[in-house]
Design a protein around this motif. Structure first.
Motif, short mmCIF file in Angstrom:
data_model
loop_
_atom_site.label_atom_id
_atom_site.label_comp_id
_atom_site.label_asym_id
_atom_site.label_seq_id
_atom_site.Cartn_x
_atom_site.Cartn_y
_atom_site.Cartn_z
N THR A 1 13.41 -21.71 -37.46
CA THR A 1 13.83 -22.04 -36.10
C THR A 1 13.72 -20.83 -35.20
O THR A 1 13.27 -20.92 -34.05
N ALA A 2 14.11 -19.66 -35.71
CA ALA A 2 14.03 -18.42 -34.93
C ALA A 2 12.57 -18.07 -34.62
O ALA A 2 12.26 -17.60 -33.51
N LYS B 1 10.10 -20.22 -34.29
CA LYS B 1 9.66 -21.16 -33.26
C LYS B 1 10.19 -20.75 -31.90
O LYS B 1 9.48 -20.84 -30.88
N LYS B 2 11.43 -20.30 -31.87
CA LYS B 2 12.03 -19.86 -30.61
C LYS B 2 11.28 -18.66 -30.05
O LYS B 2 11.02 -18.56 -28.85
N ALA C 1 7.99 -19.64 -28.55
CA ALA C 1 8.14 -20.37 -27.29
C ALA C 1 8.53 -19.45 -26.13
O ALA C 1 8.45 -19.84 -24.97
N THR C 2 8.92 -18.21 -26.45
CA THR C 2 9.36 -17.28 -25.42
C THR C 2 8.18 -16.75 -24.63
O THR C 2 7.14 -16.43 -25.18
N LEU D 1 13.98 -10.51 -29.86
CA LEU D 1 13.89 -11.56 -30.88
C LEU D 1 13.03 -11.13 -32.05
O LEU D 1 13.32 -11.48 -33.20
#
Length: 85
Positions: free
Chosen positions: A30-31, A33-34, A37-38, A47
């Motif tokens: 999940t991290a 993917k985040k 997306a940034t 991140l």
């Protein structure tokens, strides 16, 4: 079905470890993917540090292969560098 006390304990401990490993693996995905997306470069830098650490932890515990962790970190670093440029 196991009928030794130690075998029953091993089943319980294996299940607990499996659940924890799945949680950590899913959190890391999940991290990642985040991070992908940034679009903000400074946020992506922060991140990247956290995600790299998470990937290293998974590789250290043999949840994922060490080369997979290295490949993911490399591609994420490339992505963050393109944002900075």
């Amino acid at each position: 079905m196991a009928n030794h006390k130690s075998a029953l304990k091993r089943i319980r401990s294996n299940e607990a470890k499996r659940v924890l490993n799945r949680y950590q693996h899913k959190s890391t995905r999940t991290a990642v993917k985040k991070l992908r997306a940034t679009t903000d470069a400074s946020e992506a830098q922060e991140l990247l540090k956290k995600v790299s650490s998470m990937l290293d932890r998974l590789a250290k515990k043999n949840i994922i292969h060490k080369n997979k962790a290295a490949n993911n970190k490399s591609s994420l670093a490339k992505y963050v560098n393109t944002l900075a440029a």
